[in-house]
Design a protein around this motif. Structure first.
Motif, PDB file in Angstrom:
ATOM      1  N   MET A   1      22.414   0.178   6.244  1.00  0.00           N
ATOM      2  CA  MET A   1      21.195   0.841   6.603  1.00  0.00           C
ATOM      3  C   MET A   1      20.744   0.159   8.120  1.00  0.00           C
ATOM      4  N   ASN A   2      20.599   1.178   9.240  1.00  0.00           N
ATOM      5  CA  ASN A   2      20.218   0.727  10.301  1.00  0.00           C
ATOM      6  C   ASN A   2      18.786   0.948  10.429  1.00  0.00           C
ATOM      7  N   GLU A   3      18.014   0.319  11.610  1.00  0.00           N
ATOM      8  CA  GLU A   3      16.492   0.348  11.512  1.00  0.00           C
ATOM      9  C   GLU A   3      15.897   1.686  11.796  1.00  0.00           C
ATOM     10  N   PHE A   4      16.561   2.445  12.435  1.00  0.00           N
ATOM     11  CA  PHE A   4      16.404   3.981  12.667  1.00  0.00           C
ATOM     12  C   PHE A   4      16.438   4.766  11.243  1.00  0.00           C
ATOM     13  N   GLU A   5      17.449   4.667  10.744  1.00  0.00           N
ATOM     14  CA  GLU A   5      17.359   5.060   9.243  1.00  0.00           C
ATOM     15  C   GLU A   5      16.306   4.647   8.166  1.00  0.00           C
ATOM     16  N   SER A   6      16.021   3.715   8.384  1.00  0.00           N
ATOM     17  CA  SER A   6      15.013   3.013   7.514  1.00  0.00           C
ATOM     18  C   SER A   6      13.609   3.767   7.949  1.00  0.00           C
ATOM     19  N   LEU A   7      13.317   3.730   9.361  1.00  0.00           N
ATOM     20  CA  LEU A   7      12.054   4.373   9.548  1.00  0.00           C
ATOM     21  C   LEU A   7      11.821   5.755   9.415  1.00  0.00           C
ATOM     22  N   GLN A   8      12.998   6.505   9.262  1.00  0.00           N
ATOM     23  CA  GLN A   8      12.869   7.922   8.854  1.00  0.00           C
ATOM     24  C   GLN A   8      12.197   8.016   7.272  1.00  0.00           C
ATOM     25  N   VAL A   9      12.247   6.985   6.406  1.00  0.00           N
ATOM     26  CA  VAL A   9      11.532   7.168   5.223  1.00  0.00           C
ATOM     27  C   VAL A   9      10.367   6.897   5.004  1.00  0.00           C
ATOM     28  N   GLN A  10       9.569   7.931   4.821  1.00  0.00           N
ATOM     29  CA  GLN A  10       8.052   7.631   4.760  1.00  0.00           C
ATOM     30  C   GLN A  10       7.736   7.104   3.150  1.00  0.00           C
ATOM     31  N   PHE A  11       6.835   6.261   3.053  1.00  0.00           N
ATOM     32  CA  PHE A  11       6.576   5.563   1.781  1.00  0.00           C
ATOM     33  C   PHE A  11       5.264   5.760   1.505  1.00  0.00           C
ATOM     34  N   ASP A  12       4.915   6.621   0.570  1.00  0.00           N
ATOM     35  CA  ASP A  12       3.485   6.960   0.040  1.00  0.00           C
ATOM     36  C   ASP A  12       3.093   6.035  -0.870  1.00  0.00           C
ATOM     37  N   VAL A  13       1.869   5.367  -0.588  1.00  0.00           N
ATOM     38  CA  VAL A  13       1.272   4.261  -1.683  1.00  0.00           C
ATOM     39  C   VAL A  13      -0.077   5.293  -2.288  1.00  0.00           C
ATOM     40  N   ILE A  14      -0.201   5.404  -3.381  1.00  0.00           N
ATOM     41  CA  ILE A  14      -1.152   6.234  -3.777  1.00  0.00           C
ATOM     42  C   ILE A  14      -2.321   5.326  -4.634  1.00  0.00           C
ATOM     43  N   THR A  15      -3.438   5.273  -4.395  1.00  0.00           N
ATOM     44  CA  THR A  15      -4.462   4.379  -4.802  1.00  0.00           C
ATOM     45  C   THR A  15      -5.559   5.175  -5.460  1.00  0.00           C
ATOM     46  N   ILE A  16      -5.954   4.743  -6.824  1.00  0.00           N
ATOM     47  CA  ILE A  16      -6.741   5.761  -7.430  1.00  0.00           C
ATOM     48  C   ILE A  16      -7.862   4.667  -7.387  1.00  0.00           C
ATOM     49  N   THR A  17      -9.341   5.012  -7.162  1.00  0.00           N
ATOM     50  CA  THR A  17     -10.498   4.086  -7.207  1.00  0.00           C
ATOM     51  C   THR A  17     -11.592   4.907  -7.510  1.00  0.00           C
ATOM     52  N   LYS A  18     -12.464   4.213  -8.226  1.00  0.00           N
ATOM     53  CA  LYS A  18     -13.842   4.537  -8.440  1.00  0.00           C
ATOM     54  C   LYS A  18     -14.728   3.539  -8.762  1.00  0.00           C
ATOM     55  N   ASN A  19     -15.746   3.314  -7.905  1.00  0.00           N
ATOM     56  CA  ASN A  19     -16.680   2.409  -8.031  1.00  0.00           C
ATOM     57  C   ASN A  19     -15.926   0.852  -8.149  1.00  0.00           C
ATOM     58  N   CYS A  20     -14.878   0.464  -7.040  1.00  0.00           N
ATOM     59  CA  CYS A  20     -14.433  -0.808  -7.004  1.00  0.00           C
ATOM     60  C   CYS A  20     -14.482  -1.564  -5.732  1.00  0.00           C
ATOM     61  N   VAL A  21     -15.984  -1.427  -5.425  1.00  0.00           N
ATOM     62  CA  VAL A  21     -16.040  -2.072  -3.990  1.00  0.00           C
ATOM     63  C   VAL A  21     -15.488  -3.327  -3.966  1.00  0.00           C
ATOM     64  N   GLN A  22     -15.503  -4.248  -5.247  1.00  0.00           N
ATOM     65  CA  GLN A  22     -15.389  -5.590  -5.244  1.00  0.00           C
ATOM     66  C   GLN A  22     -13.781  -5.874  -5.442  1.00  0.00           C
ATOM     67  N   ARG A  23     -13.011  -4.752  -5.431  1.00  0.00           N
ATOM     68  CA  ARG A  23     -11.552  -4.889  -5.734  1.00  0.00           C
ATOM     69  C   ARG A  23     -10.629  -4.251  -4.623  1.00  0.00           C
ATOM     70  N   ILE A  24     -11.519  -3.345  -3.922  1.00  0.00           N
ATOM     71  CA  ILE A  24     -10.352  -2.048  -3.229  1.00  0.00           C
ATOM     72  C   ILE A  24      -9.985  -2.846  -2.023  1.00  0.00           C
ATOM     73  N   THR A  25     -10.617  -3.727  -1.422  1.00  0.00           N
ATOM     74  CA  THR A  25     -10.341  -4.776  -0.027  1.00  0.00           C
ATOM     75  C   THR A  25      -8.809  -5.312  -0.343  1.00  0.00           C
ATOM     76  N   GLU A  26      -8.710  -5.854  -1.668  1.00  0.00           N
ATOM     77  CA  GLU A  26      -7.435  -6.582  -1.854  1.00  0.00           C
ATOM     78  C   GLU A  26      -6.220  -5.848  -1.770  1.00  0.00           C
ATOM     79  N   THR A  27      -6.704  -4.369  -2.262  1.00  0.00           N
ATOM     80  CA  THR A  27      -5.462  -3.564  -2.115  1.00  0.00           C
ATOM     81  C   THR A  27      -5.296  -2.903  -0.803  1.00  0.00           C
ATOM     82  N   LEU A  28      -6.049  -2.703   0.083  1.00  0.00           N
ATOM     83  CA  LEU A  28      -6.196  -2.319   1.349  1.00  0.00           C
ATOM     84  C   LEU A  28      -5.570  -3.408   2.162  1.00  0.00           C
TER      85      LEU A  28
END
Length: 261
Positions: A1-28
């Motif tokens: 795999m070359n760098e160009f091929e790698s960058l063509q792959v979009q990686f989605d990170v889905i984060t579910i949150t609700k009233n998590c102000v004390q923890r959300i920054t860690e994930t961000l």
């Protein structure tokens, strides 16, 4: 795999949150610090009434990020909302408070994806108690067998990566399952293709989620779901349920340690 091929792959990170102000920054922080660049961080907020949304908006993101408010209710609905917003080649769920084990995790996942051409994969996970004193490295299985589903969910969604191809086939999470929706989803995915086993840790996750606390309800939900997909005699089902119930008791006895250590 070359760098160009790698960058063509979009990686989605889905984060579910609700009233998590004390923890959300860690994930961000964890997502933003990844060495892989083509990341789309999708956040589904369950109408938080604390400072969660303000914290997300004020954070100095280094990756693309989109924030949506959940219109429905329940965790399965939030997961499905996240999937409806996803457009990447690969998708992982990393909920508020969950973090990747290091900065190179997504890069390592991408490398495996190109090398092995899998439809979905899961790696190792490190579970932690609420205060972080209790940790357990959940090692990878020696090999994949469907029988691993018999006594509960052998796959943590925080360390599971799906391709767009298999998500199109599996469909959505069952919103009628308040507990066990990821167990059901993983079984359906495994019936299409066995998961590829990644032999490195993906994430840390806190073991005080709903299913970790409602252990007997989760046990009953898993038992009901299992019997839809795996047909056994009454005697064999009794054996499996007995072992599953004994495991639920052990998890129940661990709850104080999870909460206070």
């Amino acid at each position: 795999m070359n760098e160009f091929e790698s960058l063509q792959v979009q990686f989605d990170v889905i984060t579910i949150t609700k009233n998590c102000v004390q923890r959300i920054t860690e994930t961000l922080n964890s997502v933003s610090s990844q060495t892989y660049q083509n990341i789309n961080h999708i956040i589904i907020d369950g109408n938080s009434c604390d400072e969660t949304v303000n914290t997300i908006n004020k954070f100095s993101h280094t990756k693309k990020i989109t924030l949506y408010q959940q219109n429905g209710s329940g965790i399965a609905n939030a997961f499905n909302t996240g999937l409806s917003k996803a457009s990447g080649n690969l998708v992982i769920f990393l909920n508020a408070g969950d973090i990747f084990v290091d900065q190179d995790v997504i890069e390592n996942i991408i490398n495996s994806y190109f090398k092995n051409s899998w439809l979905w994969a899961f790696g190792e996970t490190i579970s932690i108690s609420r205060k972080g004193y209790l940790k357990r490295h959940i090692r990878q299985h020696e090999e994949w067998r469907q029988e691993l589903f018999l006594y509960g969910n052998p796959i943590c969604h925080q360390s599971t990566i799906f391709t767009k191809e298999i998500l199109d086939e599996v469909g959505l999470y069952n919103e009628l399952l308040p507990l066990g929706m990821d167990y059901d989803f993983n079984i359906r995915a495994s019936l299409i293709e066995e998961p590829h086993l990644l032999r490195f840790p993906i994430s840390y996750y806190e073991i005080t989620g709903v299913s970790s606390m409602k252990v007997f309800q989760a046990y009953k939900a898993h038992s009901d779901i299992r019997k839809r997909y795996f047909i056994y005699t009454n005697h064999r089902n009794f054996q499996i349920d007995t072992i599953g119930f004994s495991k639920a008791i052990k998890r129940f006895l661990m709850i104080p340690l999870k909460l206070y250590l």
